[in-house]
Write an enzyme that holds these catalytic residues in place. Structure first.
Site, short mmCIF file in Angstrom:
data_model
loop_
_atom_site.label_atom_id
_atom_site.label_comp_id
_atom_site.label_asym_id
_atom_site.label_seq_id
_atom_site.Cartn_x
_atom_site.Cartn_y
_atom_site.Cartn_z
N GLY A 87 -11.08 3.61 -0.08
CA GLY A 87 -12.03 4.49 0.59
C GLY A 87 -13.32 3.84 1.01
N ASP A 133 -7.45 -7.53 1.41
CA ASP A 133 -6.55 -7.55 2.56
C ASP A 133 -7.30 -6.95 3.74
OD1 ASP A 133 -5.18 -4.73 3.59
OD2 ASP A 133 -6.06 -4.59 1.59
N ASP A 193 0.86 -1.18 0.00
CA ASP A 193 0.00 0.00 0.00
C ASP A 193 0.91 1.23 0.00
OD1 ASP A 193 -1.90 1.93 0.35
OD2 ASP A 193 -2.63 1.20 2.28
N SER A 194 0.47 2.29 -0.67
CA SER A 194 1.34 3.46 -0.84
C SER A 194 1.44 4.33 0.40
CB SER A 194 0.81 4.32 -1.99
OG SER A 194 -0.44 4.89 -1.64
N GLY A 198 -1.42 5.91 1.53
CA GLY A 198 -2.55 6.84 1.47
C GLY A 198 -3.51 6.69 2.62
#
Length: 376
Positions: A221, A271, A92-93, A95
């Site tokens: 989101g 995940d 995951d970046s 964010g």
């Protein structure tokens, strides 16, 4: 990375596919155990392979950047070698961590400036820098930098946020195309669809990202406070816009029921920290239902932890023994619960895939949902 769609259910949108990476294949639908800082909590990589039968795990750019740091990871030869995990890794970046640290960060067009939760130091993530960091981590699948607004965000804020995420995605893709993995294996970059619970924004986000032609797409989101039915509705909206020949990843979801319902809507990858986090707090998922292992009712129950699951921890340890470990504060209890829950989640994915391939997913879904959601 290559994705092959093998079968689609005729009564639902459930799909079975094969995701091929340089670190091995991944059969979808799949659940990815969360190894945020290079470790799936309380579980060794050998156990992930032999007991859980995990095919791919997840790491987090924000946490790995702060500790141990990209210099350490690069000197180790990348995260695979550092943690001794031979299979694929998705990162995951960061964010979502930006979202969760709302009081500690400042967003701008350039990126996000944030305050470390470890020592209070300030750092900046840009679309370009998160690509560079993930290159050095060595993940097989990388994510673009996005802003993850809260589930109750107003429409105007949701629009501004998703438009910023689109611009960041374009910059991430450009940087990805300009760089290469320092360890010699292939890496893929997935985009992230945002838009909160507004169908028009979700469609717009998906369509714009599809035009940029990423090899895979995540739905971000969701599962951030909105009702489950709104989550399912948004997944249906987004999956209708995404290309069938590319993988779809629903980020941070969720309960076993959430997984089955979203597989039915066309999602391939998941995940969530729930199996390990809830397991460490005494909630154990089994093929017979959900149990709170701390309850007194298990004190003299000497039946296997999960009679229906053919795994070492499921068959070897009794409910009474695992309860004793939790009540006594023994670390082994946390390990057994984590292994059981992850094994159950991966079993659920294999059963779903088998049902899809055999053309009986709808019937399997109707049979398994009441069983796994009940409280024992």
């Amino acid at each position: 990375m290559r994705f092959t769609l093998l079968h689609t259910d005729t009564e639902t949108n459930a799909r079975a596919g094969l995701l091929e990476t340089d670190h091995g294949p991944v059969e979808t639908p799949i659940f990815m155990p969360v190894g945020t800082v290079g470790s799936v909590k309380a579980v060794q990589p050998r156990e992930l392979i032999d007991d859980v039968q995990a095919q791919i795990i997840l790491g987090n750019t924000y946490h790995l950047y702060l500790r141990p740091g990209t210099e350490v990871l690069e000197r180790a030869g990348g995260l695979h070698r550092f943690m001794r995990w031979p299979g694929p890794i998705l990162t995951d970046s960061g964010g979502y961590q930006v979202f969760s640290l709302a009081a500690r960060r400042k967003l701008s067009e350039e990126g996000v400036r944030f305050k470390s939760h470890l020592d209070g130091s300030y750092h900046t993530f840009t679309p370009e820098s998160v690509i560079d960091i993930q290159r050095r981590i060595g993940a097989d699948i990388m994510m673009v930098l996005d802003e993850c607004p809260p589930g109750d965000a107003a429409y105007d804020y949701a629009r501004t946020s998703h438009e910023l995420t689109l611009r960041w995605a374009a910059r991430c893709k450009q940087r990805f195309d300009e760089t290469a993995c320092p360890y010699g294996h292939g890496q893929a970059l997935f985009a992230i669809v945002q838009g909160v619970v507004y169908p028009d924004l979700r469609r717009e986000s998906a369509r714009c990202l599809v035009e940029m032609d990423f090899p895979g797409y995540a739905i971000g989101g969701l599962s951030v406070g909105e009702p489950a039915e709104q989550m399912y509705a948004m997944v249906e909206v987004v999956c209708a816009e995404l290309p069938a020949h590319k993988p779809r990843y629903l980020m941070g979801v969720g309960t076993p029921e959430n997984l089955i319902e979203n597989i039915a809507r066309g999602v391939d990858m998941f995940d969530c920290v729930m199996p390990t986090r809830n397991g460490r707090n005494g909630m154990i998922f089994t093929t017979e239902g959900i149990l709170n292992i701390k309850n007194r009712k298990w004190r003299t129950d000497f039946s296997p932890l999960d009679p229906g699951l053919d795994r070492y921890v499921s068959q070897t340890f009794t409910k009474a023994y695992v309860r004793h470990l939790f009540i006594a504060g023994e670390i082994l209890g946390l390990q057994i619960a984590s292994l059981q829950n992850l094994s159950f989640y991966l079993w659920l994915m294999r059963e779903a895939r088998r049902a899809i391939m055999e053309g009986r997913f709808a019937a399997w879904r109707a049979e398994v949902l009441p069983r796994i959601r009940r409280r024992l």
